[in-house]
Design an enzyme around this catalytic site. Sequence first.
Site, PDB file in Angstrom:
ATOM      1  N   ARG A  54      45.646  43.443  22.186  1.00 49.71           N
ATOM      2  CA  ARG A  54      45.565  43.919  23.578  1.00 49.71           C
ATOM      3  C   ARG A  54      46.477  45.143  23.773  1.00 49.71           C
ATOM      4  O   ARG A  54      46.126  46.081  24.486  1.00 49.71           O
ATOM      5  CB  ARG A  54      45.991  42.759  24.501  1.00 49.71           C
ATOM      6  CG  ARG A  54      46.125  43.100  25.957  1.00 49.71           C
ATOM      7  CD  ARG A  54      46.602  41.873  26.744  1.00 49.71           C
ATOM      8  NE  ARG A  54      46.771  42.172  28.150  1.00 49.71           N
ATOM      9  CZ  ARG A  54      47.219  41.314  29.065  1.00 49.71           C
ATOM     10  NH1 ARG A  54      47.526  40.082  28.719  1.00 49.71           N
ATOM     11  NH2 ARG A  54      47.361  41.666  30.333  1.00 49.71           N
ATOM     12  N   ASN A  59      58.273  37.331  27.918  1.00 49.13           N
ATOM     13  CA  ASN A  59      56.978  36.661  27.718  1.00 49.13           C
ATOM     14  C   ASN A  59      55.891  37.559  27.129  1.00 49.13           C
ATOM     15  O   ASN A  59      54.922  37.071  26.568  1.00 49.13           O
ATOM     16  CB  ASN A  59      56.506  35.975  29.002  1.00 49.13           C
ATOM     17  CG  ASN A  59      56.312  36.928  30.152  1.00 49.13           C
ATOM     18  OD1 ASN A  59      56.698  38.090  30.070  1.00 49.13           O
ATOM     19  ND2 ASN A  59      55.721  36.464  31.224  1.00 49.13           N
ATOM     20  N   TYR A  60      56.051  38.881  27.279  1.00 52.02           N
ATOM     21  CA  TYR A  60      55.127  39.828  26.634  1.00 52.02           C
ATOM     22  C   TYR A  60      55.949  40.983  26.068  1.00 52.02           C
ATOM     23  O   TYR A  60      55.827  42.122  26.540  1.00 52.02           O
ATOM     24  CB  TYR A  60      54.128  40.406  27.639  1.00 52.02           C
ATOM     25  CG  TYR A  60      53.010  39.489  28.049  1.00 52.02           C
ATOM     26  CD1 TYR A  60      51.889  39.324  27.235  1.00 52.02           C
ATOM     27  CD2 TYR A  60      53.052  38.801  29.257  1.00 52.02           C
ATOM     28  CE1 TYR A  60      50.849  38.494  27.624  1.00 52.02           C
ATOM     29  CE2 TYR A  60      52.019  37.968  29.644  1.00 52.02           C
ATOM     30  CZ  TYR A  60      50.920  37.822  28.829  1.00 52.02           C
ATOM     31  OH  TYR A  60      49.893  36.997  29.207  1.00 52.02           O
ATOM     32  N   ASP A  87      73.868  47.307  32.734  1.00 47.53           N
ATOM     33  CA  ASP A  87      74.149  48.184  33.886  1.00 47.53           C
ATOM     34  C   ASP A  87      74.344  49.620  33.443  1.00 47.53           C
ATOM     35  O   ASP A  87      73.965  50.557  34.144  1.00 47.53           O
ATOM     36  CB  ASP A  87      75.434  47.723  34.591  1.00 47.53           C
ATOM     37  CG  ASP A  87      75.127  46.698  35.670  1.00 47.53           C
ATOM     38  OD1 ASP A  87      73.949  46.314  35.790  1.00 47.53           O
ATOM     39  OD2 ASP A  87      76.075  46.276  36.360  1.00 47.53           O
ATOM     40  N   GLY A 117      62.722  39.007  36.215  1.00 49.23           N
ATOM     41  CA  GLY A 117      63.055  38.185  37.380  1.00 49.23           C
ATOM     42  C   GLY A 117      63.946  38.908  38.369  1.00 49.23           C
ATOM     43  O   GLY A 117      63.836  40.131  38.565  1.00 49.23           O
ATOM     44  N   ASP A 118      64.865  38.130  38.945  1.00 48.82           N
ATOM     45  CA  ASP A 118      65.757  38.630  39.999  1.00 48.82           C
ATOM     46  C   ASP A 118      66.563  39.856  39.611  1.00 48.82           C
ATOM     47  O   ASP A 118      66.967  40.638  40.473  1.00 48.82           O
ATOM     48  CB  ASP A 118      66.788  37.549  40.362  1.00 48.82           C
ATOM     49  CG  ASP A 118      66.126  36.387  41.062  1.00 48.82           C
ATOM     50  OD1 ASP A 118      64.929  36.510  41.377  1.00 48.82           O
ATOM     51  OD2 ASP A 118      66.810  35.361  41.266  1.00 48.82           O
ATOM     52  N   GLY A 144      65.673  42.438  38.547  1.00 50.40           N
ATOM     53  CA  GLY A 144      64.984  43.634  39.047  1.00 50.40           C
ATOM     54  C   GLY A 144      65.458  44.012  40.438  1.00 50.40           C
ATOM     55  O   GLY A 144      65.569  45.196  40.765  1.00 50.40           O
ATOM     56  N   GLU A 161      58.067  44.831  38.378  1.00 54.89           N
ATOM     57  CA  GLU A 161      57.191  43.670  38.482  1.00 54.89           C
ATOM     58  C   GLU A 161      58.078  42.448  38.341  1.00 54.89           C
ATOM     59  O   GLU A 161      58.620  42.184  37.274  1.00 54.89           O
ATOM     60  CB  GLU A 161      56.128  43.691  37.381  1.00 54.89           C
ATOM     61  CG  GLU A 161      55.176  42.517  37.488  1.00 54.89           C
ATOM     62  CD  GLU A 161      54.597  42.094  36.142  1.00 54.89           C
ATOM     63  OE1 GLU A 161      54.539  42.924  35.220  1.00 54.89           O
ATOM     64  OE2 GLU A 161      54.237  40.914  36.027  1.00 54.89           O
ATOM     65  N   ARG A 168      54.205  32.752  32.741  1.00 54.54           N
ATOM     66  CA  ARG A 168      53.595  34.039  33.115  1.00 54.54           C
ATOM     67  C   ARG A 168      53.832  34.245  34.601  1.00 54.54           C
ATOM     68  O   ARG A 168      53.741  33.291  35.384  1.00 54.54           O
ATOM     69  CB  ARG A 168      52.086  34.026  32.850  1.00 54.54           C
ATOM     70  CG  ARG A 168      51.695  33.848  31.399  1.00 54.54           C
ATOM     71  CD  ARG A 168      50.251  33.402  31.248  1.00 54.54           C
ATOM     72  NE  ARG A 168      49.326  34.284  31.912  1.00 54.54           N
ATOM     73  CZ  ARG A 168      48.491  33.884  32.877  1.00 54.54           C
ATOM     74  NH1 ARG A 168      48.471  32.632  33.285  1.00 54.54           N
ATOM     75  NH2 ARG A 168      47.674  34.759  33.427  1.00 54.54           N
ATOM     76  N   CYS A 169      54.147  35.489  34.965  1.00 48.41           N
ATOM     77  CA  CYS A 169      54.383  35.731  36.388  1.00 48.41           C
ATOM     78  C   CYS A 169      53.105  35.483  37.179  1.00 48.41           C
ATOM     79  O   CYS A 169      53.151  35.168  38.361  1.00 48.41           O
ATOM     80  CB  CYS A 169      54.907  37.149  36.607  1.00 48.41           C
ATOM     81  SG  CYS A 169      53.819  38.379  35.940  1.00 48.41           S
TER      82      CYS A 169
HETATM   83  O1  G3H Z   1      54.280  37.630  33.221  1.00 46.35           O
HETATM   84  C1  G3H Z   1      53.800  38.619  33.753  1.00 46.35           C
HETATM   85  C2  G3H Z   1      52.637  39.282  33.177  1.00 46.35           C
HETATM   86  O2  G3H Z   1      52.470  40.557  33.753  1.00 46.35           O
HETATM   87  C3  G3H Z   1      51.393  38.450  33.313  1.00 46.35           C
HETATM   88  O3  G3H Z   1      50.365  39.026  32.589  1.00 46.35           O
HETATM   89  O4  G3H Z   1      48.387  37.935  33.647  1.00 46.35           O
HETATM   90  O5  G3H Z   1      48.191  39.074  31.455  1.00 46.35           O
HETATM   91  O6  G3H Z   1      49.425  36.922  31.636  1.00 46.35           O
HETATM   92  P1  G3H Z   1      49.032  38.190  32.312  1.00 46.35           P
END
Ligand code: G3H
Length: 497
Positions: free
Chosen positions: A117, A170-171, A231, A247-248, A250, A265, A298-299
């Site tokens: 991907r 996570n990615y 920082d 997460g936070d 950000g 994000e 995943r968010c």
């Molecule tokens: O964890 C945040 C990602 O942007 C989610 O991506 O919807 O492809 O799993 P995804």
Amino acid sequence: MGEKGVFDDILAGSDTFKYYSEGEWKVSSSGKSVPIINPTTRKIQFKVQACTQEEVNKVMESAKSAQKLWAKTPLWKRAELLHKAAAILKDHKKPIADCLVKEIAKAAKDAATEVVRSGDLVSYCAEEGVRVLGEGKFLVSDSFPGNERTKYCLTSKIPLGIVLAIPPFNYPVNLSVSKIAPALIAGNSLVLKPPTQGAVSALHMIHCFHLAGFPKGVISCVTGKGSEIGDFLTKHPGVNCISFTGGDTGIAISKKAGMIPLQMELGGKDACIILEDADLDLASSSIVKGGFSYSGQRCTAVKVVLVMNSIADSLVKKVNEKLGKLTVGPPENDCDITPVVTESSANFIEGLVMDAKNKGATFCQEYKRKDNLIWPLLIDNVKPDMRIAWEEPFGPVLPVIRISSVEEGIRHCNASNFGLQGCIFTKDINKAILISDAMETGTVQINSAPARGPDHFPFQGLKDSGIGSQGVTNSINMMTKIKSTVINLPTPSYTMG
Ligand code: G3H
């Protein structure tokens, strides 16, 4: 290119990796490293360099001077290099996917999918970039009241300078290239600070860009402790743009960053509203896939189900049947549910689960945990006073709230601090569109679970879920500025013709 030895240059020992600066792989002068714990074995799997602030300064200097030349490199040549990097990345999906399995416990097949991907994203970005950046605008002055046709305005998109990319665990590959590719095609240089868990996968990915032949300094990657360089990087005067996913942290970064464009994000509490006329087979499969893939980390995972009372029993039954079929175990075995990324994440998830239990929620399965591995759990009859109704577990546990009206579902969704994505299941498209309009989220999916992809779709969160919009075109635009040149003509003293 032979597979053996391709990544030897990035190693500083059997399990220790170098960082990437000025087009070279280097060992930090700190003499220190940061350990990466395998979530499955809970043992040290890899080590990365603990870079110093001085090393960050060096990276910024070389990124700055490289960017000047890079911006002058013809667009088609920049695109050509990106296509080359994409091909190398895809050719080496196996070793990179192996790192993802060991560092973040992503199931082997999903890890390989992430790399492919990512290659596709880089190629798409190269193609989109030559079109988006290959066009400018021409404006004439007499379209604005009071003006003669004496000014011609030419606009084009120019790079910002140095883009700092901070992806999440996570990615580590895909959410790195989603920042790297738009930055580079637009003529920026790019500094990557990968997450600790996922750093080694990211370093392998960076090596693919190195092998493609990007000029020295155009792309760099520093690793290390957040307390030492976190920082320092985000407040660095050399940085002209920050693209962050996580997460936070950000929110803290946005408060500290200077007057530079930010793409953030952050979290999500993605609600799934199920109407009475929904196709419950489709809804239940989407809930299981959306809520439990990559163990819910995943968010965009479904994070709360809001189901109409009259169909709640049937939906819960169908979801439970499907949950019972999920395999639980190590990522190497391609299990559906794998250990969550750290012990502290597992403890946090457990805290939410126990809070719900103490306040009277119904557990559809027995709560089971071994180290970082948590078995999938559906928690029914969740009430608004429970933490899990509002907080994101980032794990394989999913709350169900039974609602007596659609309005109640929309109210719950909109009362969240988050506003990333949401979804609606119904056969009534008119109703779905009205509900989508009422939901305060960046995206609403109709009859499917939330998801970021395909990677060229716009992707954005409202409220605490983020700033700016992603997706290939939006990211390219966000990483550029408009430059105008105005040609001023003499005021005509006579009329021609
Ligand atoms: O964890 C945040 C990602 O942007 C989610 O991506 O919807 O492809 O799993 P995804």
